[in-house]
Design a protein around this motif. Structure first.
Motif, PDB file in Angstrom:
ATOM      1  N   THR A 133       0.828  -1.205   0.000  1.00 30.82           N
ATOM      2  CA  THR A 133       0.000   0.000   0.000  1.00 30.82           C
ATOM      3  C   THR A 133       0.864   1.258   0.000  1.00 30.82           C
ATOM      4  O   THR A 133       0.565   2.247  -0.691  1.00 30.82           O
ATOM      5  N   THR A 181       0.911   4.161  -2.887  1.00 22.75           N
ATOM      6  CA  THR A 181       0.578   5.531  -2.490  1.00 22.75           C
ATOM      7  C   THR A 181       1.691   6.503  -2.859  1.00 22.75           C
ATOM      8  O   THR A 181       1.422   7.618  -3.337  1.00 22.75           O
ATOM      9  N   ARG A 211       1.536   7.254  -6.608  1.00 18.99           N
ATOM     10  CA  ARG A 211       0.388   8.105  -6.951  1.00 18.99           C
ATOM     11  C   ARG A 211       0.613   9.562  -6.572  1.00 18.99           C
ATOM     12  O   ARG A 211       0.116  10.467  -7.249  1.00 18.99           O
ATOM     13  N   ARG A 212       1.363   9.805  -5.516  1.00 19.50           N
ATOM     14  CA  ARG A 212       1.525  11.165  -5.012  1.00 19.50           C
ATOM     15  C   ARG A 212       2.766  11.876  -5.546  1.00 19.50           C
ATOM     16  O   ARG A 212       2.937  13.069  -5.290  1.00 19.50           O
TER      17      ARG A 212
END
Length: 252
Positions: free
Chosen positions: A49, A53, A56-57
Motif C-alpha cells: 500500500t 501511495t 500516486r503522489r
C-alpha cells in the motif's frame, strides 16, 4: 511529499539508484526523493500500500534501466522474465504511474543500454518505450545528474520551488547552461571553454607572470603583478607594480 520516485531493479541498478537518491536529495531536499528501502517506509506500514501511495503522489517517476533490465529473470520462477510477472514491483510501479498520469522518465544507464522496443514490453507499460529518455554514465555522473535536474526543474513547477542548487538561488546559469568562451582564430588555440575562466596560458615560450611574487631567470618582477608576458622582446619592457595596492581577495 516525495516529488521524485526512483523505480529500479536491484539486479544491475541498485548502486545507481542510491547515487541518484543522494544527488537529488542534496539538490531538492531530504523529503523530495523516494527510494524503496528499509528506512523509506514507516515501521508497521503495509509495504504494498505504501509503495502504491508513493507512486500516486509523486510528480516524476524515474525508471532506471540498465543493460539487463529487459530480460532480468524472475526470482520466483525459473525461465521467466521478471517483467512478465504481473506481481513484479518494477512493472507494478510503472503501471501505477502511467495510470495516474505521473511523468515517467526512462533513464538509460551506460552507453550499451539500448532504447526499449515496445514489442518486448508488457502491453500495460509498452508506452515506456515512447517516453523521452535521458542517459546516465558513471564517468560523467555529476554532469548527467545536473542536466537531468535542470530539465526536470523546467518541466515540473513543484521541483523548481524546491531547487536548492546555489546557482539557482543566485540566478546564475546552471552546469549545462554556463557561459561559453570560444576562440576560433588562434594558432594552437584554447578551443571552447565553459564556466568561469580566470587566467589561461597556452604554449608559453618565455617568462610569464600572472600573480604575486618575484620572477627570476628573465626580466625581474617584484610586487603584486597582474599580468606580464615577455617574448622576443628586443627593446626592453619596464613595468611598475604598486606594492601598496589592496589585496583582491581581501575585498571579497
Amino acid at each position: 511529499m516525495h516529488e521524485l520516485f526512483i523505480n529500479y531493479r536491484v539486479m544491475g541498478a541498485k548502486s545507481t539508484a542510491y547515487t541518484f537518491e543522494h544527488a537529488l536529495t542534496e539538490r531538492f531536499g531530504p523529503d523530495s526523493v523516494f527510494l524503496a528501502g528499509h528506512q523509506s517506509i514507516d515501521l508497521g506500514a503495509n509495504f504494498a500500500t505504501s509503495l502504491v501511495t508513493k507512486v500516486r503522489r509523486c510528480s516524476v517517476l524515474l525508471a532506471l534501466i540498465g543493460p539487463d533490465w529487459l530480460d532480468a529473470p524472475d526470482p520466483r520462477r525459473r525461465g521467466r522474465r521478471a517483467l512478465n510477472n504481473p506481481e513484479d514491483w518494477v512493472r507494478r510501479e510503472l503501471e501505477e504511474a502511467f495510470g495516474c498520469g505521473v511523468l515517467v522518465v526512462p533513464v538509460l544507464i551506460e552507453r550499451h543500454t539500448d532504447q526499449l522496443d515496445p514489442r518486448r514490453l508488457p502491453k500495460s507499460i509498452s508506452r515506456l518505450a515512447e517516453c523521452q529518455f535521458e542517459r546516465f554514465h558513471e564517468r560523467t555522473r555529476d554532469t548527467d545528474l545536473a542536466r537531468l535536474g535542470d530539465r526536470l526543474v523546467q518541466q515540473v513547477p513543484e521541483l523548481a520551488s524546491l531547487d536548492g542548487r546555489p546557482s539557482a538561488r543566485r540566478g546564475e546559469p546552471s552546469v549545462s547552461e554556463g557561459p561559453t568562451m570560444s576562440n576560433t582564430g588562434q594558432s594552437g588555440g584554447i578551443g571552447n571553454l565553459r564556466g568561469r575562466v580566470d587566467t589561461y596560458v597556452h604554449e608559453a615560450h618565455g617568462p610569464l607572470h600572472t600573480g604575486r611574487g618575484e620572477l627570476f631567470n628573465g626580466p625581474q618582477i617584484k610586487g603584486n603583478g597582474t599580468n606580464y608576458f615577455a617574448r622576443d622582446n628586443h627593446g626592453g619592457i619596464q613595468q611598475r607594480f604598486d606594492s601598496s595596492s589592496r589585496d583582491e581577495e581581501g575585498e571579497r
